[in-house]
Structures are given as C-alpha cells and as structure tokens.
Design an enzyme around this catalytic site. Structure first.
Site, mmCIF file in Angstrom:
data_model
loop_
_atom_site.group_PDB
_atom_site.id
_atom_site.type_symbol
_atom_site.label_atom_id
_atom_site.label_comp_id
_atom_site.label_asym_id
_atom_site.label_seq_id
_atom_site.Cartn_x
_atom_site.Cartn_y
_atom_site.Cartn_z
ATOM 1 N N THR A 121 0.458 -6.658 -4.125
ATOM 2 C CA THR A 121 -0.659 -6.544 -3.189
ATOM 3 C C THR A 121 -0.296 -5.537 -2.113
ATOM 4 O O THR A 121 0.823 -5.546 -1.579
ATOM 5 C CB THR A 121 -0.988 -7.902 -2.547
ATOM 6 N N PHE A 136 -1.020 -4.128 1.615
ATOM 7 C CA PHE A 136 -1.512 -4.579 2.904
ATOM 8 C C PHE A 136 -1.655 -3.378 3.842
ATOM 9 O O PHE A 136 -0.794 -2.491 3.860
ATOM 10 C CB PHE A 136 -0.550 -5.583 3.540
#
Length: 379
Positions: free
Chosen positions: A275, A277
């Site tokens: 992921t 960010f």
C-alpha cells in the site's frame, strides 16, 4: 565415550582461549563502541539543534524528506558492510527522528486506532520520536491536518491489489492539503482471534480493502463466515478482542496491541501486497521538497466535456518528454457527469521539462491543481 580433547575443542574457537573468555572480551569491546556511538549521536544532536536555530531565522521546515532521503542514500553508497544497505534506512530514520524532536516534536495524524497499517507506515516514515494522532476516519485525518491539530497527515492512496483508495483521492480534490512525501508498506494480513483456532468463528471483521485483499483465502478456508466491514483493521482487532466469535484481519502489531493470537499468518491473496501512503501537509506550513533526482509530481486536472479533450491534455507530456506514471479518473461530483483526472508525472516541478508541460496544461485544462513534487519511495 568422547575423548576429553573433543570436549575441550567444543568450548574453544581458533585463538585457543575458552569461549567464555572470548565472549567477555568481545562484550567489553562492544560496550566501548556503544559509548563511542552515544558520544557521536549526541554530537549529531547538538549539530541538529544548531541547524534548527538557523532554520528559525528564515522559517525553514523542520521535516525535510528530500534531505533525509539524500542523507540515507549517501550512507548506503558509502557503506562498506557487513551491515546491509537496507538496514541503514530504519536506523538513520530513528536517529534523524530523535534529532528532529529536539527542534520540534511533530504531530502526525493517521487512520487509527493504534495498531493499523497506517500507524506502522507513519512510524516507519517519520521515526518514533513524534506525537501520534490516531483518527477514526480518513476524513478526520484531512480535517486535523487542515485545522493545524496535526503538522502532517498520513493516508493510504493506492494498494497494489485493489487499486486506489477512492476516499483519499476525493478529499485531495476538496482540501487545500498538498503531498510532501510518500511511503509504501508491504501489507501482511493475519487472521487474529482470542482463541488459537478457527473453530467457532462466525464473522471476520476488517477494513473493506483488507476483506477484498483476502477474498480468495476466506472463500476457500472460511466460506460460511460473515464478512463485516469496519473503519480500520485495528478497529476489527479491537472488536475481536471483545467477542470470541469474531476474527480480525490485521497486522502482528495489532495482535500485540489487543492481546490476540495469530491463528493464520499471511492470508492475503497476493504475496507482494503493498500500500502506498501519501504524507500530507498544509502549504502554508511547509515548503515544497527540493529535487532529489528521483521525484514524482502529482496533479489533479479537469477538461471541458468536448471531443478530443483528453487527448489534448496528454499532448504537453509527449511534447516535452515527460513520463506519466498514473492517470486515474474520478467523478467531479458536480452532478453533470464530469470527471477529474489524477495524474502522476516522473520528475520534479522545478525541472524545465515538467515545468513547461504543466504550464501548457494550464492553457488546455479548465482546472489544474498541483498536489506536490516529492521524492519517490524506494522501499
């Protein structure tokens, strides 16, 4: 029976002394090196304090992600070993975090509660010498950062399996915040529960993205369990700690935080599940990062609804040799079937080719918002 010489040989190493003596000598030498390191770290801290005083004169920001990346890259290039180059980043981020805190202890908002991947990404990026501000939603991370309750906000923007985090993109369009840096995290989802077995689990609770990222494993191994979305994986872990019929999908950090067992490790469908960010701040409180040679520029653009409009907005990038690494459309929420486009470019806005392409874009598009130029995460 073994010969006595064999027994003695088991307790000696090549220089002939007993192992206990050699260990004692090595530990004395390690203690001496540790004291030297402590002295050097305090010297570095004193220099950082002096830098902080100079920064106050012209209002320079305390946190400079471009500078910190350059420091770590130089150390990696100069590293003779045996320490692995990948080990240096986390070590120096903590050193720089502790030194930064002597200037000002920064407040960083993230999607909470404690134990989320967002918290893990925040600490990995800033180091642990910060004030953590857990928020119940992505909306609240934006609100706290806009209001000044937090100096920075950290939000997920894209997962390698499930794609973009739509709410983060929508709020980037609506808010005045800009992106000052980015960080990515390898996401490992574990099945967590109060009991060390899957027996009796009726419901799996997790963030909708986590449920989607573990869809295949859940379908094969727990087909009868209900899947209940909650605001964060850590919130799921908190609920699982209160109810033995629930299981959570979350990190080992969350398991430790809420006293849960790891019933099954790594249940995500993709092994290399990452992921990305975004680290957000208000432009009035932070200047743009300087070019590092490996940067990304993020934009939001919109064009009039006419034939060839999207083709036209791509033309400046081709004309100036600027590579586009993302082109994502989102509804403009105007109620008129209009769209905005999230565009990532390779390069920094201070580079002539990128600057010229963006300038031409302003003449073509009805709306252009530069979200920021910042160093690309290399982890």
């Amino acid at each position: 029976m073994a010969d006595s010489s064999d027994s003695n040989a088991a307790h000696h190493v090549p220089d002939g002394r007993p192992v206990d003596e050699q260990l004692a000598d090595l530990r004395v030498r390690i203690d001496s090196v540790d004291r030297q390191l402590l002295s050097l770290l305090n010297q570095r801290a004193q220099l950082a304090q002096a830098v902080g005083e100079v920064k106050k004169i012209d209002g320079s920001p305390v946190f400079r992600p471009d500078r910190e990346i350059q420091v770590i890259d130089k150390l990696k290039a100069a590293n003779p070993g045996p320490l692995k180059a990948d080990s240096l980043g986390p070590i120096w981020r903590e050193v720089m975090s502790a030194c930064r805190a002597l200037e000002s202890r920064q407040r960083v908002a993230f999607l909470g509660p404690a134990g989320t991947f967002s918290e893990q990404a925040t600490i990995g990026h800033f180091g642990s010498s910060i004030e953590l501000l857990p928020c119940p939603s992505i909306d609240e991370v934006f609100r706290a950062t806009v209001a000044g309750s937090a100096d920075f906000g950290v939000v997920p923007v894209e997962n390698s399996t499930e794609g973009v985090v739509a709410r983060s993109l929508d709020l980037l369009l609506q808010s005045p915040l800009v992106i000052t840096s980015e960080t990515s995290l390898l996401i490992t989802h574990n099945l967590l529960r109060k009991e060390l077995s899957r027996e009796g689990i009726t419901t799996v609770v997790a963030h909708p993205q986590a449920l989607a990222q573990c869809h295949g494993w859940l379908s094969q191994n727990m087909p009868d369990a209900e899947r209940r979305p909650v605001s964060s994986n850590a919130e799921g872990a908190r609920l699982a700690a209160l109810d033995p019929s629930l299981a959570a999908l979350a990190s080992e950090r969350a398991a430790s935080q809420y006293g849960l067992h790891v019933v099954q490790a790594a249940v995500q469908d993709e092994a290399h599940n990452r992921t990305l960010f975004a680290v957000l701040t208000h432009p009035d409180r932070h200047t743009q990062s300087a070019p590092t040679g490996n940067d990304r520029t993020s934009l939001i653009v919109s064009v009039d609804n006419r034939p060839g409009a999207v083709h036209d907005l791509l033309a400046p990038f081709k004309a100036h040799g600027v590579s586009m690494t993302r082109f994502e459309s989102r509804p403009a929420r105007s109620g008129q079937w209009e769209y905005v486009f999230f565009v990532d470019l390779s390069g920094h806005l201070q580079e002539p080719a990128v600057a010229k392409a963006v300038e031409e874009l302003r003449g073509i598009c009805s709306f252009v918002k530069v979200l920021g130029s910042f160093p690309v995460d290399k982890d």
